[in-house]
Design a protein around this motif. Sequence first.
Motif, PDB file in Angstrom:
ATOM      1  N   THR A 132       0.850  -1.191   0.000  1.00 53.10           N
ATOM      2  CA  THR A 132       0.000   0.000   0.000  1.00 53.10           C
ATOM      3  C   THR A 132       0.885   1.240   0.000  1.00 53.10           C
ATOM      4  OG1 THR A 132      -1.628   1.265   1.259  1.00 53.10           O
ATOM      5  CG2 THR A 132      -0.153  -0.130   2.508  1.00 53.10           C
ATOM      6  N   SER A 134       0.246   3.836   1.778  1.00 57.31           N
ATOM      7  CA  SER A 134      -0.040   4.556   3.011  1.00 57.31           C
ATOM      8  C   SER A 134       1.247   4.845   3.762  1.00 57.31           C
ATOM      9  CB  SER A 134      -0.989   3.745   3.904  1.00 57.31           C
ATOM     10  OG  SER A 134      -1.112   4.350   5.184  1.00 57.31           O
ATOM     11  N   ASN A 136       1.457   5.612   6.740  1.00 61.75           N
ATOM     12  CA  ASN A 136       1.320   5.153   8.127  1.00 61.75           C
ATOM     13  C   ASN A 136       1.812   3.718   8.303  1.00 61.75           C
ATOM     14  OD1 ASN A 136       0.116   7.565   9.009  1.00 61.75           O
ATOM     15  ND2 ASN A 136      -1.889   6.895   8.265  1.00 61.75           N
TER      16      ASN A 136
END
Length: 414
Positions: A132, A134, A136
Amino acid sequence: MWTSSRHTLCTLSVFMSLAVIFYTYNVEIRQKMRSQVRHVATDTITALDNRTFIIAPYYEPRLGQSVRVIAILHVSVEELYCIFHCSSSEKVYIRAEIDLHSDRFGFPYGTADLLCAEPSGCNYTYMSFSSTNSTNTSQDLLFEVRNRPPPPISSNFTVCLSTLYGNYNNVLQVIQSIEMYKILGSSRITVYNTNCSQDVNKVLRHYVDEGILDMVPWPIDRHLQTSKNWMHYKGLPTEIGYFGQTAALNDCLYRNMYKSKFVLLLDIDEILLPVKDRDWSSMMESLQKTHPNTSVFRFGSHVFPTAIRNSGLDMWSHVPGVNILTHLLRRPNKNFTAPKMIVNPRDVFQTSIHHTLKYRRNAMILGQDTTMLFHCKHLKNVSDLIADDRIMRYNVSLVPNVDKVIHRLFPPPP
């Protein structure tokens, strides 16, 4: 007296406060540094998840400034990201172009390339990977990008050997093959080891210490259900064919791309014998003169069955394995079967076992008047065999070289 005591208490209080502040500050610094620590991958095969296995990233200057990551993927993987870790502490996410090799042979997992363009203005040494984009997502495991910058060529010929597996114990033939590679001109050999016997491991360690062999651990069976079959069929529970052989060969190609002028892709029981020339250097010099625009040379296999012995050079009987000097009858090679290759690695992008998948310039088939792939192995059909003693051209050098290694590692009983 009271004033002095009060002064002492004040001093101690200030000291203790400073000590607490200093301790707290150091704890915070250590915690911050610990949070920034990134572990560098050391395993040959690293699981990102149960569908994605990273082998190694390699600098790819042939396609602009980019990185090619050798990987093993499940067919369902459609999205992956290369994360470049810049020296400025910035992390740049680049979506990978996924190129699943065409020779998966029906298995659900196969060799793949992840192609990621270098981000501009990012000075990097390491990268990580994610399914991903992301920010985070915690990415603790780093991979050093190899061949950046490309090293100078230090070898003329490197032999890339397919995976050893099944507690492989053909000790004598391993020694004979490696000594033949040395006689023919190889200065580097790379072998991928899933599983071999203690005796074969002893031999490989000997050649590692000698400086000619790179032994790469290949624990594919820890990650996937492996198969001895090259083709998947309905009901077969295994996930990847032939112990991930194509992934190992592609990794070997890129490991040696800028170290070796030529790379040979072989099995440990195969020896490429020049027909007109004495060694690989003379053979390739001649081939390059007549075929200057060719990068891939393919040659057919000639099988010498181990079921029949027809030579008097039967020695080293205390060492387990096949003695190639006792098997000088070969099966007729009516077709161009099970070919192997010698390639200019800087012109190859992807390879399979018997042919290259993507390459620059030309590929050609070498006839039996130029080369012979000596392949000494077990074979059921041993009829209509042809006498062929070309391997014996090298016995004057081969026999004492093998004998020296055996007396060192496996001295005969008194």
